[in-house]
Design a protein around this motif. Structure first.
Motif, mmCIF file in Angstrom:
data_model
loop_
_atom_site.group_PDB
_atom_site.id
_atom_site.type_symbol
_atom_site.label_atom_id
_atom_site.label_comp_id
_atom_site.label_asym_id
_atom_site.label_seq_id
_atom_site.Cartn_x
_atom_site.Cartn_y
_atom_site.Cartn_z
ATOM 1 N N GLU A 25 64.594 -41.586 -5.087
ATOM 2 C CA GLU A 25 63.372 -40.835 -4.814
ATOM 3 C C GLU A 25 63.345 -39.522 -5.580
ATOM 4 O O GLU A 25 64.317 -38.787 -5.645
ATOM 5 C CB GLU A 25 63.263 -40.580 -3.318
ATOM 6 N N ARG A 28 58.126 -34.386 -4.995
ATOM 7 C CA ARG A 28 56.734 -34.093 -5.292
ATOM 8 C C ARG A 28 56.687 -32.793 -6.103
ATOM 9 O O ARG A 28 57.663 -32.037 -6.164
ATOM 10 C CB ARG A 28 55.928 -33.955 -4.003
ATOM 11 N N GLU A 184 53.487 -42.381 -3.120
ATOM 12 C CA GLU A 184 52.977 -41.963 -4.423
ATOM 13 C C GLU A 184 53.810 -42.555 -5.545
ATOM 14 O O GLU A 184 54.892 -43.096 -5.318
ATOM 15 C CB GLU A 184 52.985 -40.427 -4.525
ATOM 16 N N ASN A 357 51.593 -34.903 -8.716
ATOM 17 C CA ASN A 357 52.382 -35.717 -7.787
ATOM 18 C C ASN A 357 52.521 -37.149 -8.281
ATOM 19 O O ASN A 357 53.579 -37.771 -8.114
ATOM 20 C CB ASN A 357 51.754 -35.691 -6.395
ATOM 21 N N ARG A 361 56.395 -38.293 -8.863
ATOM 22 C CA ARG A 361 56.928 -39.317 -7.955
ATOM 23 C C ARG A 361 57.141 -40.662 -8.641
ATOM 24 O O ARG A 361 57.874 -41.506 -8.132
ATOM 25 C CB ARG A 361 55.973 -39.488 -6.781
#
Length: 402
Positions: A25, A28, A184, A357, A361
Motif C-alpha cells: 500500500e 495518499r 483508490e 490521490n 495510490r
C-alpha cells in the motif's frame, strides 16, 4: 486499517510476479505531505463525506491481458428513480461516450446511479444497470429509464476489445456500494488507466466549508486516464522527471539509439469527474460547480487535448431540491448565486487532490501488451521539497486544517 467497498473478481490465477499484481500500500497525497488549497477536507477526504453518497467498485483482472472494472456512485440510499437528485453535466472536451447525458441536460436530474467503466463496455454496463434497476421494488410499471455511464479508454493495459464487463460485475459494484472510505488507484474503473504516462486510476477527495461559508461539503471522485505535463502544487514534476506530452516533437535531435516510449509521452486520454454536494443547488448552479472542477484538472497539468474526453457530472443530495416523481408542485430552497464562490473553490481543490490521490495510490501494472509504472513517490517528494510544495498546512489558519 481501511475498509473499502471494493469487490475484486480475479478471473485468472497467476503466480508472482503476477500480471496486475498489487504492490504494498502506498500513501495518499495528503499523507505524504501534499496539502492542496486552503479548505479543509472532510473526515474521510472522499466523495462519501457527502452524507448519503455511496461508492462500490468491481475490479476485473483476467490473466495477463485484462485490467478493467466498474465504479458505481449512488447519490443516496433510497429509491433513486422516484427520488431524483438535481444534476448537471459539463463537457470540457467531448471526445467520449457519456451515455445518458442528453436527458440529464434536458431535465436537470439523475434517475440512476452513475457508472464508470472502460470505453467499449459502456453499453454492457448500462444494460446491466437497467436490469438491476427494473428488478427493484416499486419499478414494476417503469417503461423508460436513463442510465448514466461514463468511461475512459484503458486499452493500453486492458484487452478492451474483449469487452470483459458483464452483468455480474455491474451488480457487484452496485450491491457493494457503501458510505465508507473509497479504494483508490488501480481499482474499479481505474484498474487499467494511465495518467501523465504513469499508472492512473480512481482518486477521491472532499472539502468541508466552515459554518461562516455555509458549512456544506463537496466531494469529488475521478477516473484519471489523461496526459499533459504533471504539476503538483505548482511544482513541475513531469518536466523534472522528463516525462511529459510532446517530448518527441520537442526534442530536435534525440540521442542516437534513444527510443521514446509512447505511453510516457502520451497527451490524449480522458478524465471522468463526479462531484457531489449537500448544498441545495439547482441544475444550473450545479453546472457552474462542475465547470470549476475542471480548474482542478488544469492545475494538475492537463490541457484537454483533442482525443481526451473530459466530463464532469455534478449532483446535489439536499432534500430540499430533490425531485419526487409525479406532478404535484413542491417548494424548492436553493442557494443564491452570491453564495456559490466557496463551493467553486471546494470543487477545484477537491478535483485537484483527487487526481493526485489516483496517482499516489496506484501501483505498477504489467500486462502482455504494456508495462505502466507507478508514479515514483520518493522522487516526486524530492522534487516537491525542492520547490517548497509540501506541508502547506503549516501556513494555514486552524480552521483550514483537517
Amino acid at each position: 486499517m481501511r475498509l473499502f467497498a471494493t469487490v475484486i473478481l480475479a478471473l485468472g490465477v497467476v503466480a508472482a510476479p503476477a500480471y496486475g499484481q498489487r504492490a504494498p500500500e502506498r500513501p495518499r497525497a495528503r499523507e505524504a505531505g501534499v496539502v492542496v488549497g486552503v479548505l479543509a477536507p472532510g473526515p474521510l477526504n472522499a466523495i462519501t463525506d457527502v452524507a448519503g453518497v455511496r461508492v462500490g467498485q468491481t475490479t476485473i483482472t483476467e490473466g495477463d491481458s485484462v485490467q478493467t472494472g466498474v465504479t458505481a456512485i449512488l447519490p443516496h440510499g433510497g429509491d433513486l428513480f422516484h427520488e431524483r437528485v438535481p444534476a448537471a453535466i459539463h463537457v470540457g472536451n467531448g471526445f467520449g461516450k457519456l451515455l445518458g447525458s442528453t436527458q440529464v441536460d434536458e431535465l436537470g436530474e439523475l434517475e440512476t446511479p452513475i457508472l464508470l467503466t472502460c470505453t467499449l463496455c459502456v453499453w454492457k454496463a448500462a444494460d446491466a444497470m437497467v436490469g438491476w434497476m427494473l428488478a427493484r421494488p416499486g419499478m414494476e410499471d417503469v417503461r423508460s429509464i436513463n442510465p448514466v455511464v461514463g468511461e475512459t479508454n484503458d486499452g493500453v493495459l486492458n484487452a478492451i476489445r474483449l469487452r470483459p464487463v458483464a452483468w455480474q460485475h455491474v451488480t457487484a459494484a452496485l450491491e457493494s456500494a457503501s458510505a465508507g472510505p473509497v479504494a483508490e488507484g488501480n481499482v474499479g474503473a481505474g484498474a487499467g488507466t494511465v495518467a501523465f504516462g504513469w499508472k492512473g486510476g480512481i482518486g477521491t477527495s472532499s472539502r468541508r466549508l466552515p459554518a461562516s461559508l455555509g458549512g456544506y461539503t463537496v466531494g469529488v471522485l475521478v477516473q484519471t486516464n489523461y496526459g499533459g505535463v504533471l504539476s503538483i502544487n505548482g511544482a513541475p514534476v513531469g518536466r523534472e522527471m522528463r516525462q511529459f506530452a510532446f517530448q518527441r516533437q520537442l526534442q530536435a535531435a534525440p540521442p542516437s539509439g534513444t527510443a521514446m516510449n509512447p505511453v510516457r509521452e502520451r497527451a490524449d486520454g480522458s478524465v471522468m469527474i463526479v462531484v457531489a454536494t449537500d448544498a441545495p443547488l439547482s441544475a444550473a448552479s450545479l453546472d457552474r460547480v462542475a465547470m470549476r472542477a475542471l480548474a482542478g484538472i488544469a492545475r494538475t497539468g492537463g490541457s484537454f487535448t483533442n482525443g481526451s474526453g473530459d466530463y464532469v457530472i455534478a449532483f446535489s443530495t439536499a432534500d430540499s431540491v430533490r425531485r419526487r416523481t409525479g406532478s404535484a408542485p413542491r417548494a424548492i430552497t436553493d442557494l443564491p448565486n452570491d453564495a456559490m464562490s466557496p463551493l467553486f473553490q471546494a470543487a477545484a481543490e477537491a478535483a485537484e487532490e483527487a487526481v493526485y490521490n489516483s496517482l499516489f495510490r496506484a501501483t505498477t501494472v504489467r500486462t502482455r501488451a504494456a508495462t505502466v509504472e507507478a508514479l515514483p513517490i520518493d522522487r516526486t517528494l524530492e522534487i516537491l521539497r525542492r520547490y517548497n510544495a509540501l506541508g502547506w498546512d503549516r501556513t494555514l489558519p486552524p480552521g483550514a486544517r483537517p
